[in-house]
Write a protein that holds these residues in place. Structure first.
Motif, PDB file in Angstrom:
ATOM      1  N   LEU A   1       1.271   6.062   7.491  1.00 11.37           N
ATOM      2  CA  LEU A   1      -0.158   6.282   7.663  1.00 11.37           C
ATOM      3  C   LEU A   1      -0.413   6.796   9.075  1.00 11.37           C
ATOM      4  O   LEU A   1      -0.007   6.177  10.049  1.00 11.37           O
ATOM      5  CB  LEU A   1      -0.938   4.986   7.422  1.00 11.37           C
ATOM      6  CG  LEU A   1      -2.445   5.058   7.636  1.00 11.37           C
ATOM      7  CD1 LEU A   1      -3.096   6.058   6.687  1.00 11.37           C
ATOM      8  CD2 LEU A   1      -3.067   3.680   7.468  1.00 11.37           C
ATOM      9  N   LEU A   2      -1.074   7.931   9.166  1.00  7.52           N
ATOM     10  CA  LEU A   2      -1.396   8.523  10.461  1.00  7.52           C
ATOM     11  C   LEU A   2      -2.887   8.371  10.717  1.00  7.52           C
ATOM     12  O   LEU A   2      -3.700   8.812   9.906  1.00  7.52           O
ATOM     13  CB  LEU A   2      -1.030  10.009  10.485  1.00  7.52           C
ATOM     14  CG  LEU A   2       0.415  10.371  10.132  1.00  7.52           C
ATOM     15  CD1 LEU A   2       0.576  11.881  10.088  1.00  7.52           C
ATOM     16  CD2 LEU A   2       1.363   9.756  11.128  1.00  7.52           C
ATOM     17  N   GLY A   3      -3.224   7.750  11.827  1.00  9.32           N
ATOM     18  CA  GLY A   3      -4.619   7.644  12.241  1.00  9.32           C
ATOM     19  C   GLY A   3      -5.047   8.914  12.966  1.00  9.32           C
ATOM     20  O   GLY A   3      -4.228   9.777  13.290  1.00  9.32           O
ATOM     21  N   GLN A   4      -6.335   9.032  13.236  1.00  4.19           N
ATOM     22  CA  GLN A   4      -6.868  10.240  13.860  1.00  4.19           C
ATOM     23  C   GLN A   4      -6.221  10.531  15.212  1.00  4.19           C
ATOM     24  O   GLN A   4      -5.889  11.665  15.506  1.00  4.19           O
ATOM     25  CB  GLN A   4      -8.393  10.135  14.014  1.00  4.19           C
ATOM     26  CG  GLN A   4      -9.058  11.413  14.478  1.00  4.19           C
ATOM     27  CD  GLN A   4      -8.820  12.582  13.514  1.00  4.19           C
ATOM     28  OE1 GLN A   4      -8.913  12.420  12.303  1.00  4.19           O
ATOM     29  NE2 GLN A   4      -8.505  13.745  14.053  1.00  4.19           N
TER      30      GLN A   4
ATOM     31  N   GLU B   1      -7.761   9.267   8.018  1.00  2.00           N
ATOM     32  CA  GLU B   1      -6.441   8.674   7.869  1.00  2.00           C
ATOM     33  C   GLU B   1      -5.682   9.461   6.806  1.00  2.00           C
ATOM     34  O   GLU B   1      -6.137   9.596   5.671  1.00  2.00           O
ATOM     35  CB  GLU B   1      -6.552   7.205   7.489  1.00  2.00           C
ATOM     36  CG  GLU B   1      -7.114   6.354   8.610  1.00  2.00           C
ATOM     37  CD  GLU B   1      -7.117   4.881   8.266  1.00  2.00           C
ATOM     38  OE1 GLU B   1      -7.170   4.523   7.071  1.00  2.00           O
ATOM     39  OE2 GLU B   1      -7.077   4.081   9.208  1.00  2.00           O
ATOM     40  N   ILE B   2      -4.544   9.960   7.189  1.00  3.07           N
ATOM     41  CA  ILE B   2      -3.730  10.803   6.315  1.00  3.07           C
ATOM     42  C   ILE B   2      -2.357  10.150   6.161  1.00  3.07           C
ATOM     43  O   ILE B   2      -1.788   9.635   7.124  1.00  3.07           O
ATOM     44  CB  ILE B   2      -3.554  12.222   6.920  1.00  3.07           C
ATOM     45  CG1 ILE B   2      -4.904  12.856   7.234  1.00  3.07           C
ATOM     46  CG2 ILE B   2      -2.707  13.101   6.014  1.00  3.07           C
ATOM     47  CD1 ILE B   2      -5.784  13.117   6.043  1.00  3.07           C
ATOM     48  N   TYR B   3      -1.833  10.193   4.948  1.00  2.00           N
ATOM     49  CA  TYR B   3      -0.475   9.695   4.714  1.00  2.00           C
ATOM     50  C   TYR B   3       0.504  10.853   4.774  1.00  2.00           C
ATOM     51  O   TYR B   3       0.313  11.879   4.132  1.00  2.00           O
ATOM     52  CB  TYR B   3      -0.370   9.016   3.340  1.00  2.00           C
ATOM     53  CG  TYR B   3      -1.005   7.662   3.313  1.00  2.00           C
ATOM     54  CD1 TYR B   3      -0.273   6.524   3.642  1.00  2.00           C
ATOM     55  CD2 TYR B   3      -2.341   7.505   2.967  1.00  2.00           C
ATOM     56  CE1 TYR B   3      -0.856   5.271   3.620  1.00  2.00           C
ATOM     57  CE2 TYR B   3      -2.930   6.256   2.949  1.00  2.00           C
ATOM     58  CZ  TYR B   3      -2.182   5.148   3.274  1.00  2.00           C
ATOM     59  OH  TYR B   3      -2.759   3.908   3.259  1.00  2.00           O
ATOM     60  N   GLU B   4       1.532  10.672   5.575  1.00  2.00           N
ATOM     61  CA  GLU B   4       2.643  11.614   5.626  1.00  2.00           C
ATOM     62  C   GLU B   4       3.709  11.049   4.691  1.00  2.00           C
ATOM     63  O   GLU B   4       4.207   9.942   4.905  1.00  2.00           O
ATOM     64  CB  GLU B   4       3.160  11.688   7.061  1.00  2.00           C
ATOM     65  CG  GLU B   4       4.298  12.662   7.244  1.00  2.00           C
ATOM     66  CD  GLU B   4       4.798  12.652   8.672  1.00  2.00           C
ATOM     67  OE1 GLU B   4       4.383  13.518   9.444  1.00  2.00           O
ATOM     68  OE2 GLU B   4       5.590  11.738   8.993  1.00  2.00           O
ATOM     69  N   VAL B   5       4.021  11.782   3.638  1.00  2.13           N
ATOM     70  CA  VAL B   5       4.962  11.308   2.625  1.00  2.13           C
ATOM     71  C   VAL B   5       6.126  12.290   2.554  1.00  2.13           C
ATOM     72  O   VAL B   5       5.918  13.491   2.400  1.00  2.13           O
ATOM     73  CB  VAL B   5       4.286  11.188   1.239  1.00  2.13           C
ATOM     74  CG1 VAL B   5       5.246  10.606   0.216  1.00  2.13           C
ATOM     75  CG2 VAL B   5       3.021  10.348   1.321  1.00  2.13           C
TER      76      VAL B   5
ATOM     77  N   ASN C   1       0.828  -1.192   0.000  1.00  4.16           N
ATOM     78  CA  ASN C   1       0.000   0.000   0.000  1.00  4.16           C
ATOM     79  C   ASN C   1       0.870   1.251   0.000  1.00  4.16           C
ATOM     80  O   ASN C   1       0.560   2.232  -0.677  1.00  4.16           O
ATOM     81  CB  ASN C   1      -0.944  -0.023   1.203  1.00  4.16           C
ATOM     82  CG  ASN C   1      -2.102   0.903   1.022  1.00  4.16           C
ATOM     83  OD1 ASN C   1      -2.580   1.118  -0.091  1.00  4.16           O
ATOM     84  ND2 ASN C   1      -2.565   1.478   2.114  1.00  4.16           N
ATOM     85  N   GLU C   2       1.975   1.222   0.744  1.00  5.19           N
ATOM     86  CA  GLU C   2       2.893   2.362   0.786  1.00  5.19           C
ATOM     87  C   GLU C   2       3.496   2.636  -0.587  1.00  5.19           C
ATOM     88  O   GLU C   2       3.620   3.792  -0.991  1.00  5.19           O
ATOM     89  CB  GLU C   2       3.982   2.127   1.823  1.00  5.19           C
ATOM     90  CG  GLU C   2       3.464   2.135   3.242  1.00  5.19           C
ATOM     91  CD  GLU C   2       4.537   1.804   4.268  1.00  5.19           C
ATOM     92  OE1 GLU C   2       5.648   1.403   3.874  1.00  5.19           O
ATOM     93  OE2 GLU C   2       4.254   1.949   5.457  1.00  5.19           O
TER      94      GLU C   2
END
Length: 138
Positions: free
Chosen positions: A80-83, A103-107, A54-55
């Motif tokens: 992946l950052l959860g709430q 859910e937000i991805y920090e890239v 997924n990444e």
């Protein structure tokens, strides 16, 4: 007394020896067949193409955005950052994480020379925030 019939005994021994030699031949043949089957299965499963995680898919997708074009050749990291984690980070870094939900991805695309930090929402397929990263040795 009955006479021994050596011919019958000879024929019986001959039939028995043929049967035994067949069995001796079948067991190794069966074992060889099973071994070859296992080797074939093992080779076919080990040569499957690498499936993307997924990444990897997130990185590939983010690389298509215009904001990333000059950074896409840099090493990438994603998380992946959860709430709950977003809320914790927002306490320390409100400029970066405040008012984010879901859910937000920090890239990160970065090297020692700098890079870019993105906050990407895969559900809406949008880059929510972009931050330039400075050189590490400054």
């Amino acid at each position: 007394m009955s006479k021994f019939n050596f011919r019958k005994i000879k024929n019986l021994v001959k039939k028995l020896s043929i049967r035994i030699s067949r069995e001796k031949f079948l067991i190794p043949l069966t074992l060889l067949t099973i071994f070859l089957l296992l080797v074939t299965i093992s080779l076919s499963t080990s040569q499957k193409p690498k499936t993307l995680t997924n990444e990897d898919k997130i990185i590939e997708r983010v690389q298509q955005f215009e904001e990333v074009t000059q950074f896409k050749d840099l090493p990438a990291q994603t998380r992946l950052l959860g709430q709950k984690e977003i809320e914790e980070r927002a306490k320390n870094f409100p400029l970066i994480y405040k008012d984010l939900s879901g859910e937000i991805y920090e890239v990160r695309f970065s090297s020692q020379e700098g890079g870019i930090l993105l906050l990407y929402d895969a559900a809406s397929d949008k880059i929510l925030r972009t931050f330039n990263l400075l050189q590490w040795d400054q």
